[in-house]
Design a protein around this motif. Structure first.
Motif, mmCIF file in Angstrom:
data_model
loop_
_atom_site.group_PDB
_atom_site.id
_atom_site.type_symbol
_atom_site.label_atom_id
_atom_site.label_comp_id
_atom_site.label_asym_id
_atom_site.label_seq_id
_atom_site.Cartn_x
_atom_site.Cartn_y
_atom_site.Cartn_z
ATOM 1 N N VAL A 85 -4.659 -5.534 0.710
ATOM 2 C CA VAL A 85 -3.744 -5.255 1.188
ATOM 3 C C VAL A 85 -3.700 -5.081 3.150
ATOM 4 N N LEU A 86 -5.039 -4.392 3.222
ATOM 5 C CA LEU A 86 -4.729 -4.426 5.467
ATOM 6 C C LEU A 86 -4.936 -5.664 5.617
ATOM 7 N N SER A 87 -4.821 -6.700 5.438
ATOM 8 C CA SER A 87 -4.704 -7.314 6.687
ATOM 9 C C SER A 87 -3.257 -7.694 6.489
ATOM 10 N N THR A 88 -2.430 -7.282 5.720
ATOM 11 C CA THR A 88 -0.839 -7.429 5.449
ATOM 12 C C THR A 88 -0.053 -6.484 6.636
ATOM 13 N N ALA A 89 -1.486 -5.524 7.322
ATOM 14 C CA ALA A 89 -0.864 -4.931 8.154
ATOM 15 C C ALA A 89 -1.735 -4.942 9.172
ATOM 16 N N GLY A 90 -2.353 -6.509 9.610
ATOM 17 C CA GLY A 90 -3.084 -6.542 10.452
ATOM 18 C C GLY A 90 -4.544 -5.275 10.965
ATOM 19 N N ALA A 115 6.990 6.407 -4.525
ATOM 20 C CA ALA A 115 5.919 5.936 -4.835
ATOM 21 C C ALA A 115 4.483 6.792 -4.314
ATOM 22 N N VAL A 116 4.720 6.876 -2.386
ATOM 23 C CA VAL A 116 3.768 8.063 -2.501
ATOM 24 C C VAL A 116 2.975 9.118 -2.964
ATOM 25 N N LEU A 117 4.051 9.487 -3.672
ATOM 26 C CA LEU A 117 3.884 11.120 -4.172
ATOM 27 C C LEU A 117 2.837 10.593 -5.818
ATOM 28 N N LEU A 118 3.686 9.593 -6.737
ATOM 29 C CA LEU A 118 2.996 9.100 -7.952
ATOM 30 C C LEU A 118 2.157 8.401 -7.989
ATOM 31 N N ALA A 119 1.942 7.951 -6.998
ATOM 32 C CA ALA A 119 0.288 7.027 -6.724
ATOM 33 C C ALA A 119 -1.142 8.475 -6.261
ATOM 34 N N GLU A 120 -0.511 9.063 -5.212
ATOM 35 C CA GLU A 120 -1.259 10.176 -4.958
ATOM 36 C C GLU A 120 -1.554 11.397 -6.682
ATOM 37 N N GLN A 121 -0.444 11.170 -7.064
ATOM 38 C CA GLN A 121 -0.812 12.026 -8.362
ATOM 39 C C GLN A 121 -1.423 11.117 -9.478
ATOM 40 N N ALA A 122 -1.287 9.758 -9.075
ATOM 41 C CA ALA A 122 -2.032 9.509 -10.397
ATOM 42 C C ALA A 122 -3.867 9.090 -9.667
ATOM 43 N N LYS A 157 -1.319 4.132 9.609
ATOM 44 C CA LYS A 157 -2.966 4.769 9.387
ATOM 45 C C LYS A 157 -3.287 5.756 7.816
ATOM 46 N N GLU A 158 -2.318 5.997 7.417
ATOM 47 C CA GLU A 158 -2.715 6.281 6.237
ATOM 48 C C GLU A 158 -3.025 5.440 4.877
ATOM 49 N N ALA A 159 -2.526 4.141 5.336
ATOM 50 C CA ALA A 159 -2.821 3.459 4.259
ATOM 51 C C ALA A 159 -4.594 2.879 4.389
ATOM 52 N N THR A 160 -4.482 3.009 6.399
ATOM 53 C CA THR A 160 -6.398 2.681 6.600
ATOM 54 C C THR A 160 -6.903 3.809 5.678
ATOM 55 N N ARG A 161 -6.612 4.800 5.963
ATOM 56 C CA ARG A 161 -7.354 5.354 5.491
ATOM 57 C C ARG A 161 -7.638 5.661 4.380
ATOM 58 N N THR A 162 -6.945 5.813 3.800
ATOM 59 C CA THR A 162 -7.505 6.041 1.867
ATOM 60 C C THR A 162 -7.993 4.747 1.047
ATOM 61 N N LEU A 163 -7.230 3.814 2.057
ATOM 62 C CA LEU A 163 -8.912 2.156 1.493
ATOM 63 C C LEU A 163 -10.079 2.265 2.388
ATOM 64 N N ARG A 164 -10.167 3.135 3.096
ATOM 65 C CA ARG A 164 -11.979 3.235 3.452
ATOM 66 C C ARG A 164 -12.627 3.999 2.690
ATOM 67 N N SER A 218 1.924 1.989 -0.522
ATOM 68 C CA SER A 218 3.381 2.540 -0.760
ATOM 69 C C SER A 218 3.510 3.188 0.534
ATOM 70 N N HIS A 219 2.200 3.450 1.359
ATOM 71 C CA HIS A 219 1.909 4.012 2.670
ATOM 72 C C HIS A 219 2.274 2.780 3.664
ATOM 73 N N LEU A 220 2.030 1.792 3.489
ATOM 74 C CA LEU A 220 2.777 0.443 4.034
ATOM 75 C C LEU A 220 3.500 0.148 3.867
ATOM 76 N N LEU A 221 4.746 0.410 2.459
ATOM 77 C CA LEU A 221 5.933 0.135 2.603
ATOM 78 C C LEU A 221 6.938 1.654 3.446
ATOM 79 N N ALA A 222 6.407 2.947 3.898
ATOM 80 C CA ALA A 222 6.476 3.882 4.509
ATOM 81 C C ALA A 222 6.233 3.763 5.873
ATOM 82 N N ARG A 223 5.824 2.442 5.939
ATOM 83 C CA ARG A 223 5.432 2.086 7.363
ATOM 84 C C ARG A 223 3.937 3.260 7.750
ATOM 85 N N GLN A 224 3.020 4.108 7.083
ATOM 86 C CA GLN A 224 2.385 4.238 7.134
ATOM 87 C C GLN A 224 1.089 4.398 7.398
#
Length: 539
Positions: free
Chosen positions: A377-382, A311-318, A349-356, A341-347
């Motif tokens: 999306v970020l609220s689900t990770a606090g 999911a991460v790889l495909l979304a990055e390509q998208a 920091k990467e999810a936060t950086r992507t959305l910022r 996808s990053h959150l699903l992978a427990r990443q």
């Protein structure tokens, strides 16, 4: 003929084109308008082969672009480089060339080439030779769509406001309503109620079986999904598409519509439905207009099936694909999918950086829907996003407003923490978000931007020397020592000495307190009485 098409009439193909020797170009346009995929391709190819003059070639190349937009297998060569060359330098005041540019821009946008569409459109500073006609509506709605899909929502909103009256005159009110839903849905949260009303209005209207009718439904669907109403959006897409494959639509709209249907399956956790819709999108992957969307669909499917890495790889390509085509709205959606996808992978920091990154791109253009999605999306990770820079009080939470008020009253970090029963770390986090919200880097800058709070009158400026008053007054404007020195034509060391002496004289603990006391004293000075007119002589 064009006016008849726009207003829902069955124009006679070629009736206006015999003298210009471009019957096939007009026939291709009619076929495109009413969803004839094979016919559009056939007539566009003939038009290109038969074109004998620059205008005829421009119209033929534009219809080739329309044919590519409808055909899943883009067998015709991409026409847009040559089209730009043919159109370059042509007199836009000429009605025929003005229309050729508009048709070329429509073809580019239906091929998902957003930046190209904006470049091909007639110059907005040139008066339209089609003013007051349905053709002008075609050009103006096209500009709104291109601006909106390019993420320039503020500009699109300005344009769409001017479109409604002329669209209504030509029986194109549903098109204008769909456009308005698209723009308001992607704008600030206050537009959500208006968007829902517009979507309901479009949904309740009879569907015209042509490019305008299907487009009105799709635009309303895209506006609905921007507000989070995915189910209504999916219903509109299915009405516009005509069948499960959405074959009545252009390739890019088929892909976007199928992604909406996948999103509904995601929402319900229905893996079978997601797989079914994704399988219909798979054949579109080779088409340049659909590539980034199909990648997002595959990323959503992989995430639902628990394959975080794929999911991460495909979304990055998208995201990369959408950005390359200038499709800002799709790039933003890709980043949201990537963050999930990053959150699903427990990443986290990467999810936060992507959305910022997503909101930093979207905020300047007024694309508020990105911030809403990213925050959810970020609220689900606090986690939380930084507020909109320079957004002011409106972008702060109630707790952040409480902290800001106490800062402006002169309380330090520890006093604020005790007063609000917060940890010092939480207060520091709130302060950084407050400074961002007002577009300043320091607490003194915040004072200068907003003004101090509290009832104390401030210290007496007469307790300072004239030069100290000059220095403190500039400090209260948010100036640095270097800037104060330059303004007063003294050395930085002299500024430091005057600041130090002023701290002692006013018994202040910091530069911030100096600035706050100065601004409080300024606020306490009564305004001079209003001048009165002299009494007439002898009164």
């Amino acid at each position: 003929m064009v006016a008849a098409l726009l207003c829902g009439g069955q124009a006679e193909a070629g009736s206006e084109a015999d003298e210009a020797q471009d019957r096939d170009a007009w026939r291709a346009l009619v076929a495109f308008w009413f969803g004839g995929t094979d016919e559009t391709l056939q007539h566009a190819g003939r038009a290109l082969a038969a074109a004998e003059d620059p205008l005829g070639r421009a119209l033929a190349l534009a219809t080739v672009g329309l044919a590519r937009a409808r055909n899943r297998d883009p067998v015709l060569t991409d026409p847009f480089d040559e089209l730009e060359q043919v159109l370059r330098g042509r007199d836009q005041r000429d009605p025929a060339w003005w229309f050729a540019r508009t048709l070329a821009a429509e073809a580019a946008l239906t091929c998902a080439q957003v930046d190209r569409a904006l470049a091909l459109l007639p110059d907005s500073q040139v008066p339209s030779p089609w003013e007051g006609t349905a053709v002008e509506v075609l050009q103006r709605q096209l500009r709104v769509r291109a601006l909106a899909f390019g993420g320039r929502i503020d500009h699109a909103r300005h344009e769409v406001d001017a479109l409604a009256s002329v669209a209504t005159t030509h029986d194109l009110a549903r098109l204008a309503a769909g456009l308005r839903a698209l723009v308001l849905g992607n704008a600030e949260p206050a537009g959500a109620d208006a968007t829902h009303a517009l979507v309901a209005d479009v949904a309740a209207s009879p569907v015209r079986d042509d490019h305008v009718g299907r487009g009105s439904l799709l635009l309303a669907a895209f506006g609905a999904v921007a507000t989070g109403d995915v189910r209504s959006a999916a219903t509109l897409v299915l009405r516009a598409g005509g069948d499960a494959s959405l074959s009545a639509l252009t390739v890019v709209d088929q892909a976007l519509g199928l992604e909406l249907l996948v999103a509904v399956g995601e929402l319900d956790g229905d893996q079978e439905a997601v797989r079914a819709w994704a399988s219909l999108a798979a054949p579109l992957a080779a088409h340049p207009a659909a590539a980034s969307t199909v990648l997002r669909i595959r990323a959503r499917e992989a995430a639902l099936l628990g394959d975080a890495g794929a999911a991460v790889l495909l979304a990055e390509q998208a995201v990369e694909s959408a950005e390359a085509a200038g499709r800002a709205v799709e790039a933003a959606e890709g980043r949201v999918v990537l963050a999930r996808s990053h959150l699903l992978a427990r990443q986290v920091k990467e999810a936060t950086r992507t959305l910022r990154e997503a909101v930093s791109v979207a905020d300047p253009g007024g694309h508020a829907a990105v911030r809403r999605s990213a925050s959810q999306v970020l609220s689900t990770a606090g986690r939380r996003l930084p507020p909109v820079s320079a957004g002011g009080w409106s972008v702060l939470s109630p707790r952040e407003r409480d902290v800001a008020d106490l800062v402006l009253r002169g309380l330090d970090q520890h006093a604020i923490a005790q007063s609000l029963f917060l940890s010092p770390g939480t207060v520091r986090s709130h302060v950084s978000r407050i400074l961002c919200a007002f577009g300043v880097g320091t607490r003194v800058g915040l004072l200068s931007a907003v003004g101090p709070r509290g009832d104390d009158p401030g210290r007496d400026p007469d307790d300072l020397t004239p030069r100290q008053r000059d220095v403190v007054g500039l400090l209260a404007q948010g100036r640095s020592n270097v800037e104060v020195a330059a303004a007063l034509e003294i050395s930085v060391k002299a500024v430091e000495k005057h600041v130090s002496d002023a701290l002692v004289r006013w018994d202040a603990a910091s530069r911030f307190e100096l600035a706050r006391q100065w601004l409080r004293a300024e606020a306490a000075v009564p305004a001079p009485p209003a001048a009165t007119e002299p009494s007439p002589a002898g009164a």
